[in-house]
Design a protein around this motif. Structure first.
Motif, PDB file in Angstrom:
ATOM      1  N   LYS A  31       8.836  -5.588  -4.703  1.00 19.59           N
ATOM      2  CA  LYS A  31       9.288  -6.547  -3.684  1.00 19.59           C
ATOM      3  C   LYS A  31       8.082  -7.173  -2.975  1.00 19.59           C
ATOM      4  O   LYS A  31       8.070  -8.365  -2.678  1.00 19.59           O
ATOM      5  N   ALA A  32       7.063  -6.362  -2.697  1.00 17.23           N
ATOM      6  CA  ALA A  32       5.866  -6.871  -2.032  1.00 17.23           C
ATOM      7  C   ALA A  32       5.165  -7.910  -2.912  1.00 17.23           C
ATOM      8  O   ALA A  32       4.741  -8.961  -2.425  1.00 17.23           O
ATOM      9  N   ARG A  33       5.053  -7.615  -4.224  1.00 18.47           N
ATOM     10  CA  ARG A  33       4.448  -8.571  -5.155  1.00 18.47           C
ATOM     11  C   ARG A  33       5.240  -9.871  -5.182  1.00 18.47           C
ATOM     12  O   ARG A  33       4.670 -10.963  -5.120  1.00 18.47           O
ATOM     13  N   LEU A  38       5.988 -15.552  -4.321  1.00 18.17           N
ATOM     14  CA  LEU A  38       6.968 -16.581  -3.987  1.00 18.17           C
ATOM     15  C   LEU A  38       6.619 -17.345  -2.709  1.00 18.17           C
ATOM     16  O   LEU A  38       6.786 -18.564  -2.637  1.00 18.17           O
ATOM     17  N   CYS A  39       6.140 -16.659  -1.716  1.00 18.20           N
ATOM     18  CA  CYS A  39       5.910 -17.278  -0.410  1.00 18.20           C
ATOM     19  C   CYS A  39       4.434 -17.523  -0.122  1.00 18.20           C
ATOM     20  O   CYS A  39       4.084 -17.963   0.976  1.00 18.20           O
ATOM     21  N   ASP A  40       3.568 -17.239  -1.089  1.00 21.14           N
ATOM     22  CA  ASP A  40       2.128 -17.393  -0.915  1.00 21.14           C
ATOM     23  C   ASP A  40       1.667 -16.713   0.376  1.00 21.14           C
ATOM     24  O   ASP A  40       0.945 -17.279   1.179  1.00 21.14           O
ATOM     25  N   LEU A  44      -0.346  -6.598   3.045  1.00 23.09           N
ATOM     26  CA  LEU A  44      -0.924  -5.284   2.778  1.00 23.09           C
ATOM     27  C   LEU A  44       0.168  -4.266   3.005  1.00 23.09           C
ATOM     28  O   LEU A  44       0.828  -4.276   4.043  1.00 23.09           O
ATOM     29  N   LEU A  45       0.358  -3.401   2.022  1.00 19.96           N
ATOM     30  CA  LEU A  45       1.358  -2.349   2.133  1.00 19.96           C
ATOM     31  C   LEU A  45       0.645  -1.023   1.932  1.00 19.96           C
ATOM     32  O   LEU A  45       0.032  -0.784   0.900  1.00 19.96           O
ATOM     33  N   LEU A  46       0.702  -0.191   2.946  1.00 19.02           N
ATOM     34  CA  LEU A  46       0.115   1.148   2.873  1.00 19.02           C
ATOM     35  C   LEU A  46       1.242   2.155   2.908  1.00 19.02           C
ATOM     36  O   LEU A  46       2.125   2.073   3.758  1.00 19.02           O
TER      37      LEU A  46
END
Length: 155
Positions: A31-33, A38-40, A44-46
């Protein structure tokens, strides 16, 4: 037919919990990718597992997680990462000043004949020596008193 609604609570079975963690982690990273592409958006996901292992994802357009953290700190005017170098440098300066002070005091206590001392310096040295002599005398009196008491109890 849709899936049933799952109750959100801690999974008690450790094997099932670990399996669910990995599946959901992969879904979260996907989902993060997607959001990033999609939204440019730079993101950061930790994620820390229960064992303390770190998993991270950052947008491909960003060089490192550190860069995004620095951008966050600038945007919010807060500091997340404590700069330990500054803390260490301040502590080292304090220790160096203390060492210099102690070395100066030690040299001062030795009364080097080649050194030129001012009258206030000599007065301070005399005061320090008198204080030290006073402490030595108090300790000697205490020990002598203890010895006298010990001898009196023997008789």
């Amino acid at each position: 037919m849709g899936r049933g609604r799952t109750e959100i609570k801690r999974i008690e079975n450790p094997i099932q919990r670990q399996s669910t963690f990995y599946k959901r982690r992969d879904g979260l990273f996907k989902k993060a990718r997607e959001l990033s592409v999609l939204c440019d958006a730079d993101l950061l996901l930790l994620l820390f597992s229960s064992s303390g292992k770190l998993y991270q994802y950052h947008s491909p357009s960003v060089a490192s997680a550190k860069e995004l953290i620095e951008r966050y700190e600038v945007a919010t005017q807060t500091q997340i990462r404590g700069d330990r170098r500054l803390e260490r440098n301040a502590e080292m300066e304090m220790v160096e000043k203390l060492c210099d002070s102690l070395e100066r005091e030690l040299r001062f206590m030795k009364v080097d004949e080649g050194q030129q001392y001012s009258l206030p310096d000599l007065g301070l040295l005399e005061h320090n020596l008198e204080t030290a002599i006073g402490k030595v005398r108090v300790e000697m009196d205490r020990k002598i008193g203890a010895q006298i008491h010990k001898l009196e109890t023997m008789v």
